[in-house]
Design a protein around this motif. Structure first.
Motif, PDB file in Angstrom:
ATOM      1  N   TYR A   1      79.651  80.590  76.409  1.00  0.00           N
ATOM      2  CA  TYR A   1      79.064  79.769  77.553  1.00  0.00           C
ATOM      3  C   TYR A   1      78.731  81.169  78.233  1.00  0.00           C
ATOM      4  O   TYR A   1      79.379  82.301  78.422  1.00  0.00           O
ATOM      5  CB  TYR A   1      80.253  79.110  78.375  1.00  0.00           C
ATOM      6  CG  TYR A   1      80.537  77.789  77.564  1.00  0.00           C
ATOM      7  CD1 TYR A   1      79.883  76.705  77.927  1.00  0.00           C
ATOM      8  CD2 TYR A   1      81.506  77.688  76.685  1.00  0.00           C
ATOM      9  CE1 TYR A   1      80.311  75.553  77.448  1.00  0.00           C
ATOM     10  CE2 TYR A   1      81.806  76.538  76.056  1.00  0.00           C
ATOM     11  CZ  TYR A   1      81.516  75.370  76.240  1.00  0.00           C
ATOM     12  OH  TYR A   1      81.520  74.309  75.819  1.00  0.00           O
TER      13      TYR A   1
ATOM     14  N   THR B   1      84.679  71.551  77.333  1.00  0.00           N
ATOM     15  CA  THR B   1      84.413  72.807  76.935  1.00  0.00           C
ATOM     16  C   THR B   1      84.744  72.656  75.478  1.00  0.00           C
ATOM     17  O   THR B   1      85.441  71.633  74.913  1.00  0.00           O
ATOM     18  CB  THR B   1      85.337  73.800  77.437  1.00  0.00           C
ATOM     19  OG1 THR B   1      86.702  73.479  77.490  1.00  0.00           O
ATOM     20  CG2 THR B   1      84.932  74.364  78.970  1.00  0.00           C
TER      21      THR B   1
ATOM     22  N   GLU C   1      84.346  71.618  83.518  1.00  0.00           N
ATOM     23  CA  GLU C   1      83.214  72.230  83.111  1.00  0.00           C
ATOM     24  C   GLU C   1      83.677  73.698  83.702  1.00  0.00           C
ATOM     25  O   GLU C   1      84.036  73.981  84.845  1.00  0.00           O
ATOM     26  CB  GLU C   1      81.904  71.607  84.039  1.00  0.00           C
ATOM     27  CG  GLU C   1      80.787  72.315  83.772  1.00  0.00           C
ATOM     28  CD  GLU C   1      79.401  71.713  84.543  1.00  0.00           C
ATOM     29  OE1 GLU C   1      78.632  71.458  83.791  1.00  0.00           O
ATOM     30  OE2 GLU C   1      79.863  71.417  85.790  1.00  0.00           O
TER      31      GLU C   1
ATOM     32  N   ASP D   1      76.658  82.602  82.263  1.00  0.00           N
ATOM     33  CA  ASP D   1      76.082  81.987  83.380  1.00  0.00           C
ATOM     34  C   ASP D   1      74.359  82.014  83.528  1.00  0.00           C
ATOM     35  O   ASP D   1      73.916  82.521  82.697  1.00  0.00           O
ATOM     36  CB  ASP D   1      76.676  83.051  84.622  1.00  0.00           C
ATOM     37  CG  ASP D   1      76.200  84.375  84.469  1.00  0.00           C
ATOM     38  OD1 ASP D   1      75.719  84.849  83.310  1.00  0.00           O
ATOM     39  OD2 ASP D   1      75.865  84.983  85.499  1.00  0.00           O
ATOM     40  N   ALA D   2      74.101  81.739  84.856  1.00  0.00           N
ATOM     41  CA  ALA D   2      72.593  81.482  84.778  1.00  0.00           C
ATOM     42  C   ALA D   2      71.796  82.752  84.572  1.00  0.00           C
ATOM     43  O   ALA D   2      70.508  82.729  84.055  1.00  0.00           O
ATOM     44  CB  ALA D   2      72.137  80.945  86.009  1.00  0.00           C
TER      45      ALA D   2
ATOM     46  N   PRO E   1      77.545  76.018  87.256  1.00  0.00           N
ATOM     47  CA  PRO E   1      77.953  75.618  86.061  1.00  0.00           C
ATOM     48  C   PRO E   1      77.334  76.667  84.926  1.00  0.00           C
ATOM     49  O   PRO E   1      76.173  77.094  85.051  1.00  0.00           O
ATOM     50  CB  PRO E   1      77.323  74.085  85.938  1.00  0.00           C
ATOM     51  CG  PRO E   1      77.098  73.864  87.080  1.00  0.00           C
ATOM     52  CD  PRO E   1      76.546  74.931  87.976  1.00  0.00           C
ATOM     53  N   MET E   2      78.381  77.028  84.199  1.00  0.00           N
ATOM     54  CA  MET E   2      77.948  77.575  82.865  1.00  0.00           C
ATOM     55  C   MET E   2      77.201  76.685  82.017  1.00  0.00           C
ATOM     56  O   MET E   2      77.585  75.670  81.684  1.00  0.00           O
ATOM     57  CB  MET E   2      79.086  78.488  82.339  1.00  0.00           C
ATOM     58  CG  MET E   2      79.507  79.418  83.269  1.00  0.00           C
ATOM     59  SD  MET E   2      80.949  80.380  82.788  1.00  0.00           S
ATOM     60  CE  MET E   2      80.138  81.688  81.815  1.00  0.00           C
ATOM     61  N   THR E   3      76.272  77.464  80.860  1.00  0.00           N
ATOM     62  CA  THR E   3      75.749  76.662  79.739  1.00  0.00           C
ATOM     63  C   THR E   3      76.045  77.131  78.576  1.00  0.00           C
ATOM     64  O   THR E   3      76.702  78.284  78.393  1.00  0.00           O
ATOM     65  CB  THR E   3      74.324  76.681  80.092  1.00  0.00           C
ATOM     66  OG1 THR E   3      73.746  78.170  80.102  1.00  0.00           O
ATOM     67  CG2 THR E   3      73.818  76.012  81.393  1.00  0.00           C
ATOM     68  N   LEU E   4      75.930  76.189  77.500  1.00  0.00           N
ATOM     69  CA  LEU E   4      76.086  76.892  76.387  1.00  0.00           C
ATOM     70  C   LEU E   4      75.348  77.922  75.833  1.00  0.00           C
ATOM     71  O   LEU E   4      74.051  77.727  75.945  1.00  0.00           O
ATOM     72  CB  LEU E   4      76.167  75.733  75.244  1.00  0.00           C
ATOM     73  CG  LEU E   4      77.323  74.760  74.914  1.00  0.00           C
ATOM     74  CD1 LEU E   4      76.777  73.886  74.045  1.00  0.00           C
ATOM     75  CD2 LEU E   4      78.298  75.434  74.146  1.00  0.00           C
ATOM     76  N   LYS E   5      75.735  78.863  75.246  1.00  0.00           N
ATOM     77  CA  LYS E   5      74.836  79.991  74.556  1.00  0.00           C
ATOM     78  C   LYS E   5      74.010  79.577  73.470  1.00  0.00           C
ATOM     79  O   LYS E   5      74.544  78.997  72.555  1.00  0.00           O
ATOM     80  CB  LYS E   5      75.518  81.331  74.550  1.00  0.00           C
ATOM     81  CG  LYS E   5      74.679  82.504  74.084  1.00  0.00           C
ATOM     82  CD  LYS E   5      75.627  83.869  73.791  1.00  0.00           C
ATOM     83  CE  LYS E   5      74.423  84.992  73.553  1.00  0.00           C
ATOM     84  NZ  LYS E   5      75.374  86.047  73.518  1.00  0.00           N
TER      85      LYS E   5
END
Length: 103
Positions: free
Chosen positions: A65, A59, A83, A67-68, A90-94
């Motif tokens: 971050y 992180t 993560e 969610d989908a 898993p979350m992703t970078l905005k």
């Protein structure tokens, strides 16, 4: 064992293991799922500064971050291993918003 914290904007959460900390920016009003770090539920952040974790940070400090479904957004306030995940995904970078073009 500490119970997971409810998700509400402004809530500060910490990884059960490691130095990762986040603040909730956006969360659903109902049916919120569990926010995790490294597969373990995140807990209310204790007072004070976290001890830095050994190893590579997954992180990144200052990054957001999501969610989908883009229903949950958190801001990383202390980087660390593990993560971030929401509801087991898993979350992703905005992505950064592009600036308007100036002529």
């Amino acid at each position: 064992m500490t119970t997971p914290a409810p998700l509400r904007p402004g809530v500060q959460l910490a990884a059960a293991e490691g130095s990762t900390r986040v603040v909730v920016v956006r969360a659903p009003a109902e049916n919120a799922q569990e926010l995790t770090c490294g597969g373990a539920p995140m807990i209310p952040a204790p007072a004070g500064r976290p001890e830095p974790s050994a190893g590579d940070a997954v992180t990144v400090l200052g990054k957001r971050y999501v969610d989908a479904d883009d229903t949950v957004e958190v801001l990383c306030t202390s980087s660390g291993p593990g993560e971030l995940g929401y509801g087991g995904i898993p979350m992703t970078l905005k992505a950064a918003k592009p600036l308007p073009a100036s002529d």
